[in-house]
Write a protein that holds these residues in place. Structure first.
Motif, mmCIF file in Angstrom:
data_model
loop_
_atom_site.group_PDB
_atom_site.id
_atom_site.type_symbol
_atom_site.label_atom_id
_atom_site.label_comp_id
_atom_site.label_asym_id
_atom_site.label_seq_id
_atom_site.Cartn_x
_atom_site.Cartn_y
_atom_site.Cartn_z
ATOM 1 N N GLU A 69 0.823 -1.205 0.000
ATOM 2 C CA GLU A 69 0.000 0.000 0.000
ATOM 3 C C GLU A 69 0.861 1.260 0.000
ATOM 4 O OE1 GLU A 69 -3.501 2.164 2.685
ATOM 5 O OE2 GLU A 69 -2.611 0.254 3.328
ATOM 6 N N ARG A 70 1.911 1.263 0.814
ATOM 7 C CA ARG A 70 2.791 2.440 0.847
ATOM 8 C C ARG A 70 3.507 2.623 -0.481
ATOM 9 N NH1 ARG A 70 3.741 0.705 6.320
ATOM 10 N NH2 ARG A 70 5.656 -0.401 5.738
ATOM 11 N N ILE A 71 3.922 1.524 -1.082
ATOM 12 C CA ILE A 71 4.629 1.618 -2.370
ATOM 13 C C ILE A 71 3.696 2.153 -3.446
ATOM 14 C CG2 ILE A 71 5.732 0.264 -4.191
ATOM 15 C CD1 ILE A 71 6.831 -1.555 -1.933
ATOM 16 N N GLN A 72 2.435 1.705 -3.427
ATOM 17 C CA GLN A 72 1.469 2.205 -4.405
ATOM 18 C C GLN A 72 1.241 3.704 -4.234
ATOM 19 O OE1 GLN A 72 1.499 -0.304 -6.852
ATOM 20 N NE2 GLN A 72 -0.461 0.736 -7.156
ATOM 21 N N LYS A 73 1.130 4.167 -2.990
ATOM 22 C CA LYS A 73 0.968 5.604 -2.734
ATOM 23 C C LYS A 73 2.199 6.368 -3.193
ATOM 24 C CE LYS A 73 -2.163 5.217 1.242
ATOM 25 N NZ LYS A 73 -2.302 5.452 2.711
ATOM 26 N N LEU A 74 3.378 5.806 -2.932
ATOM 27 C CA LEU A 74 4.617 6.457 -3.353
ATOM 28 C C LEU A 74 4.671 6.587 -4.873
ATOM 29 C CD1 LEU A 74 7.378 7.596 -2.533
ATOM 30 C CD2 LEU A 74 8.289 5.261 -2.693
ATOM 31 N N LYS A 75 4.218 5.554 -5.561
ATOM 32 C CA LYS A 75 4.233 5.564 -7.023
ATOM 33 C C LYS A 75 3.419 6.733 -7.576
ATOM 34 C CE LYS A 75 3.060 2.719 -11.046
ATOM 35 N NZ LYS A 75 2.528 1.403 -11.499
ATOM 36 N N ARG A 76 2.272 7.024 -6.922
ATOM 37 C CA ARG A 76 1.421 8.115 -7.398
ATOM 38 C C ARG A 76 2.034 9.493 -7.144
ATOM 39 N NH1 ARG A 76 -2.733 4.570 -5.364
ATOM 40 N NH2 ARG A 76 -2.745 5.645 -3.350
ATOM 41 N N LEU A 77 2.974 9.568 -6.228
ATOM 42 C CA LEU A 77 3.525 10.860 -5.830
ATOM 43 C C LEU A 77 4.817 11.230 -6.548
ATOM 44 C CD1 LEU A 77 2.970 10.589 -1.965
ATOM 45 C CD2 LEU A 77 1.804 12.164 -3.508
ATOM 46 N N ILE A 107 12.514 11.007 -3.841
ATOM 47 C CA ILE A 107 11.987 9.787 -3.211
ATOM 48 C C ILE A 107 11.804 10.008 -1.718
ATOM 49 C CG2 ILE A 107 12.388 7.334 -2.809
ATOM 50 C CD1 ILE A 107 14.081 7.329 -5.386
ATOM 51 N N GLU A 108 12.748 10.705 -1.095
ATOM 52 C CA GLU A 108 12.606 10.990 0.334
ATOM 53 C C GLU A 108 11.388 11.864 0.601
ATOM 54 O OE1 GLU A 108 16.833 10.747 2.538
ATOM 55 O OE2 GLU A 108 16.634 12.463 1.193
ATOM 56 N N TYR A 109 11.209 12.883 -0.239
ATOM 57 C CA TYR A 109 10.010 13.709 -0.095
ATOM 58 C C TYR A 109 8.760 12.866 -0.292
ATOM 59 C CZ TYR A 109 12.655 18.129 -0.179
ATOM 60 O OH TYR A 109 13.495 19.174 0.105
ATOM 61 N N GLY A 110 8.797 11.953 -1.257
ATOM 62 C CA GLY A 110 7.650 11.100 -1.517
ATOM 63 C C GLY A 110 7.327 10.218 -0.327
ATOM 64 N N LEU A 158 3.848 9.181 4.495
ATOM 65 C CA LEU A 158 3.756 8.992 5.944
ATOM 66 C C LEU A 158 2.962 10.096 6.638
ATOM 67 C CD1 LEU A 158 7.407 7.764 6.635
ATOM 68 C CD2 LEU A 158 5.332 6.378 6.417
ATOM 69 N N THR A 159 3.003 11.296 6.091
ATOM 70 C CA THR A 159 2.263 12.406 6.716
ATOM 71 C C THR A 159 0.871 12.581 6.131
ATOM 72 O OG1 THR A 159 3.226 13.997 5.148
ATOM 73 C CG2 THR A 159 4.374 13.682 7.261
ATOM 74 N N GLY A 160 0.616 11.934 4.990
ATOM 75 C CA GLY A 160 -0.685 12.085 4.338
ATOM 76 C C GLY A 160 -0.762 13.274 3.410
ATOM 77 N N ALA A 161 0.381 13.885 3.091
ATOM 78 C CA ALA A 161 0.389 15.041 2.187
ATOM 79 C C ALA A 161 0.002 14.600 0.781
ATOM 80 C CB ALA A 161 1.772 15.692 2.177
ATOM 81 N N PRO A 162 -0.751 15.424 0.071
ATOM 82 C CA PRO A 162 -1.212 15.020 -1.267
ATOM 83 C C PRO A 162 -0.134 15.124 -2.341
ATOM 84 C CG PRO A 162 -2.022 17.212 -0.737
ATOM 85 C CD PRO A 162 -1.331 16.712 0.487
ATOM 86 N N ILE A 163 0.937 15.864 -2.077
ATOM 87 C CA ILE A 163 2.028 16.013 -3.042
ATOM 88 C C ILE A 163 3.359 15.872 -2.312
ATOM 89 C CG2 ILE A 163 0.783 17.462 -4.704
ATOM 90 C CD1 ILE A 163 2.081 19.896 -3.412
ATOM 91 N N ASN A 193 5.957 17.480 -1.655
ATOM 92 C CA ASN A 193 6.492 18.834 -1.549
ATOM 93 C C ASN A 193 6.748 19.107 -0.081
ATOM 94 O OD1 ASN A 193 5.679 21.733 -0.785
ATOM 95 N ND2 ASN A 193 6.170 21.946 -2.965
ATOM 96 N N ILE A 194 7.929 19.641 0.250
ATOM 97 C CA ILE A 194 8.298 19.788 1.652
ATOM 98 C C ILE A 194 7.340 20.720 2.399
ATOM 99 C CG2 ILE A 194 9.908 21.688 1.267
ATOM 100 C CD1 ILE A 194 10.313 18.737 3.741
ATOM 101 N N ALA A 195 6.801 21.731 1.698
ATOM 102 C CA ALA A 195 5.847 22.627 2.351
ATOM 103 C C ALA A 195 4.559 21.883 2.701
ATOM 104 C CB ALA A 195 5.546 23.824 1.458
#
Length: 836
Positions: A132-140, A150-153, A158-163, A165-167
């Motif tokens: 599930e996490r990998i699938q979410k990462l793929k979309r981001l 990748i680190e931002y992704g 993990l935080t639930g951010a939609p993009i 982006n560090i902000a």
């Protein structure tokens, strides 16, 4: 996802993109066989072949000649040979290679280079243990992601951010709470990523200079809010500056700007943090004695608005305020985050009108007794009534009236006991004149001088809206609102209402007639025809022009478009009667709601004009039968005069009409030239006096005070659509040399009937990334060329900008809640000041 499932997915992807799938799998571990693959891929309609060192030629013929439309999986139980030794390289280049180890599978899934992903997986192995996490990462992730992407992704997942982006990551992290022990996002980062690395990324982005002890979410929030505050504050609070340093304070401020534009849930959480931090900073202690000029642009904390509100109230009470500066200041505050909040906005609106009223007091000081009272009222004195009405209307809606109560009492005392008393004295002086001295057109000349010429010379259909008790200052405001429309032009001029100023006579005066009379049943006659009721008025109008009709305005507003077109078909003249203000004010039970009724009346008249415009109405007149006078304070006994006696046909608190009437002290009998009514006595109360009869005391009309006597005549014409003014950047050298960028704008046309104000949203961009604060400004200037300039200061995000790099100032028009690109101006960045 296991390896065989990944292989199946690769086959399907290839078939979707190409006529057939050809998949090479070089497996040095030899973990599969042709038989196991044929069994696993039985449903994929694919031929499985084993690749050896001796069968490449046979396979080439089978793939390209014998079976050119079939899909193949070529399994090689050995490592991929070098390209120069690979005899099937030509086929490999137009097909695809499948890699069997798990990291390689993930790299393929994420469209990331294997060499980039491997060290990330090694550091954060636990994160990749979830499909599930990998699938979410793929979309981001973007294509060809770097390790930082990748680190931002991962952090975004993990935080639930939609993009990624560090902000956005920071916002969602902080949204979960400032207590690390109860912040679920923070705990996920600790488990599946690295708290140390997260803080490194946050410190890099926001330019934080934190000690390990300050690596807390609370300290981060405080630093961001302090930077936002310090950006606009012209005051140095050394303690806070030392405790919350940042070398990228503009980035911090932009972060808060963006959060303030977030969803309701996001801004609600931000507000709770702001209030906590405001208290922790003890800002009132530091700012209570600071000049308002030093904090007037700060939009971070609601305390700033509280201090400004306290200051303007104090200055108004002590008559020490710079009124023009306060009008500009309050106008700006009404556009800010906290200034738009209901309670603060309500206070500012009250105070804005208090400032206007205080400014307009000078008009009374400039009053010239040698000049006609009513002309002076039209020229300037009506602004006082307008400001006071708007002040009291806003004040009576306040929840926190106690803050402004003493100011309201002082302004009301001045309005009623100074201003109205002065006008009452001048009105009494006018009533003693032996001849009419005003040059304002008479109400009874409206039909012959305004309507009749149009009916005779044009083919245009004419609409006349008569709004009961719409006094001049209200009509003036309505005219201003109508001029904001893009397809119409309005002008307003005064009419001198017939005395006594009451409904039956005013309505009759606006009809075609030569003489007006009244009988003991209170009915006013125009040339012998009764003027009461729609049927009688229609009859009188049709005598002047056969294609005339009269309706109630609310009746018209309830019609469908088809009904309206049918009822107006073949008509040249339509009278529409509107009764909102008088219906409220003339009742003792509701007269206190008069000012609220004014707002309802203006709004309904705007809607009526809009509706008539959609029906292609090109000429619309709006006028009134009379005005009104309204007083909030208790009416004292000294303005109550004895009731008029005699044969009284009609009357109220302000007038009496009849035969053989007495004239009590405090009243005056009108001369024949002062009223159009023939063969009757007319007695009116002087000044502010009221006769001791029934009815309300606060809302009155019938007398000769300017508020009762001067009514508006609005001429609204449907025109071609007006254009918004053009705005350009008035700078020869569009060069940025500092993170604070002052930009001069020039409004090319003056606002007029042909050009409307333009509201712009402006910010600097590089590509799709906004690199400055966002400014919304309305260009609504009038006057000469040199008077139509505005300067706006933008704040660029602190980062390295290569010398000579460019950015774009994007200017977008906001109209009817829609945003459209207006202009883009290219600026060159030359940060000379960053060199030393």
């Amino acid at each position: 996802m296991d390896i065989l499932e990944a292989l199946r997915e690769r086959i399907r992807e290839e078939k979707e993109k190409k006529p057939r799938a050809i998949v090479f799998w070089y497996d040095a571990a030899g973990q599969e066989s042709v038989e196991s693959l044929q069994e696993a891929l039985a449903d994929e309609n694919v031929i499985v072949r084993e690749l050896t060192n001796t069968n490449f030629f046979k396979l080439k013929i089978e793939i390209e000649i014998d079976k050119p439309n079939e899909s193949f999986v070529l399994y090689a139980p050995f490592a991929r040979p070098r390209d120069e030794e690979n005899y099937l390289l030509d086929i490999l280049l137009y097909s695809t290679e499948f890699k069997a180890d798990q990291i390689a599978v993930w790299a393929e899934q994420l469209s990331v280079k294997d060499v980039v992903l491997r060290p990330i997986v090694e550091r954060y192995r636990q994160f990749f243990n979830s499909k599930e996490r990998i699938q979410k990462l793929k979309r981001l992730l973007p294509l060809n992601s770097k390790d930082i992407d990748i680190e931002y992704g991962i952090l975004a997942v993990l935080t639930g951010a939609p993009i990624a982006n560090i902000a956005a990551i920071t916002r969602y992290l902080l949204m979960d709470g400032l207590d690390e022990q109860n912040n679920e996002a923070y705990k996920r980062v600790a488990k599946y990523f690295s708290i140390e690395r997260m803080w490194e990324l946050l410190e890099q982005h926001f330019g934080l200079e934190t000690r390990p002890a300050n690596r807390t979410l609370r300290h981060l929030m405080e630093t961001l809010l302090y930077a936002h505050f310090a950006r606009d504050a012209e005051v140095n609070i050394e303690k806070l500056q030392t405790e919350y340093p940042s070398i990228r304070s503009n980035i911090c401020a932009l972060f808060i700007d963006d959060w303030m534009r977030g969803s309701a849930e996001e801004t609600e959480r931000l507000e709770s943090y702001i209030r906590e931090v405001e208290s922790r900073f003890e800002l009132r202690y530091y700012l209570q004695n600071v000049s308002v000029q030093n904090i007037e642009k700060v939009i971070t904390f609601p305390l700033i608005d509280a201090l400004l509100i306290e200051k303007v109230i104090d200055e108004l009470q002590h008559k020490t305020s710079d009124l023009e500066a306060w009008q500009e200041r309050i106008s700006f505050r009404l556009t800010t985050y906290w200034g738009k909040k209901e309670r603060i906005q309500a206070l500012y609106r009250v105070l804005y009108e208090a400032v206007r009223l205080t400014e307009y007091k000078t008009y009374l000081k400039q009053y010239d007794s040698t000049i006609d009272l009513y002309n002076q009222y039209v020229h300037c004195l009506h602004y006082i009534d307008q400001a006071y009405r708007r002040f009291m209307q806003a004040y009576t809606k306040l929840e926190q009236r106690e803050m402004i109560e003493s100011l309201a009492k002082a302004l009301t005392n001045w309005y009623e006991n100074v201003y109205l008393t002065k006008l009452a004295q001048e009105t009494n002086y006018y009533l003693e004149k032996e001849e009419q001295i005003t040059k304002i057109p008479l109400q009874r000349s409206f039909f012959p001088q305004v309507v009749q010429p149009i009916l005779e010379k044009e083919t245009t259909r004419v609409f006349v809206i008569i709004s009961d008790a719409l006094r001049y200052e209200i009509g003036y405001e309505l005219c201003e609102r109508l001029n904001q429309r893009i397809n119409g032009e309005a002008s307003v001029s005064p009419l001198y209402a017939s005395l006594p100023t009451y409904t039956q006579l005013g309505m009759a005066s606006l009809l075609p007639h030569r003489t007006l009379t009244i009988d003991e049943k209170k009915i006013v006659y125009a040339d012998g025809e009764p003027t009461n009721g729609l049927a009688n008025r229609t009859k009188i109008l049709q005598k002047a022009h056969p294609d005339s009709v009269a309706y109630r305005l609310d009746e018209f507003m309830d019609w469908s478009r088809t009904e309206a077109e049918e009822n107006f078909k073949g008509k040249r003249l339509v009278y529409l009667y509107h009764d909102v203000i008088d219906a409220t004010g003339d009742s003792r039970k509701s007269e206190r709601d008069t000012y609220e009724a004014v707002e309802k009346a203006v709004y309904s008249l705007e809607l009526a004009v809009d509706r008539l415009s959609r029906l292609q109405a090109k000429r619309i007149f709006i006028t009134a039968d009379h005005g009104f006078l309204f007083q909030h304070l208790k009416v004292e006994a000294d303005v109550k005069v004895e009731t008029v006696r005699g044969t009284v046909f009609d009357g109220n608190r302000r007038f009496a009409i009849g035969h053989s009437l007495t004239v009590p002290d405090g009243a005056v009998k009108l001369k024949s030239w002062q009223t159009p009514l023939q063969n009757v006595d007319v007695v009116i109360a002087k000044g502010l006096n009221r006769f001791m009869t029934g009815g309300g005391l606060q809302f009155i009309h019938g007398g000769a005070m300017p508020q009762e006597l001067i009514i508006p005549l609005i001429d609204y014409r449907r025109t071609e659509q007006a254009k918004p003014v053009d705005v350009s950047v008035a700078m020869l050298d569009k060069v940025i040399t500092n993170y604070r960028v002052p930009v001069q704008f020039y409004q090319e046309q003056s606002v007029s009937s042909d050009y409307l104000p333009r509201q712009l949203k402006m910010a600097f961009y590089q590509g799709n990334e906004r690199i400055s604060n966002e400014v919304i400004l309305t260009f609504n200037l009038t006057g000469e060329n040199h008077e139509r300039t505005e300067q706006v200061v933008f704040t660029l995000a602190e980062r390295y900008y290569p010398m000579g790099e460019t950015c774009i100032l994007k200017m977008e028009t906001i109209q009817d809640k829609k945003i459209e690109l207006y202009k883009e101006e290219i600026f060159t960045i030359r940060m000379y000041e960053a060199l030393y």
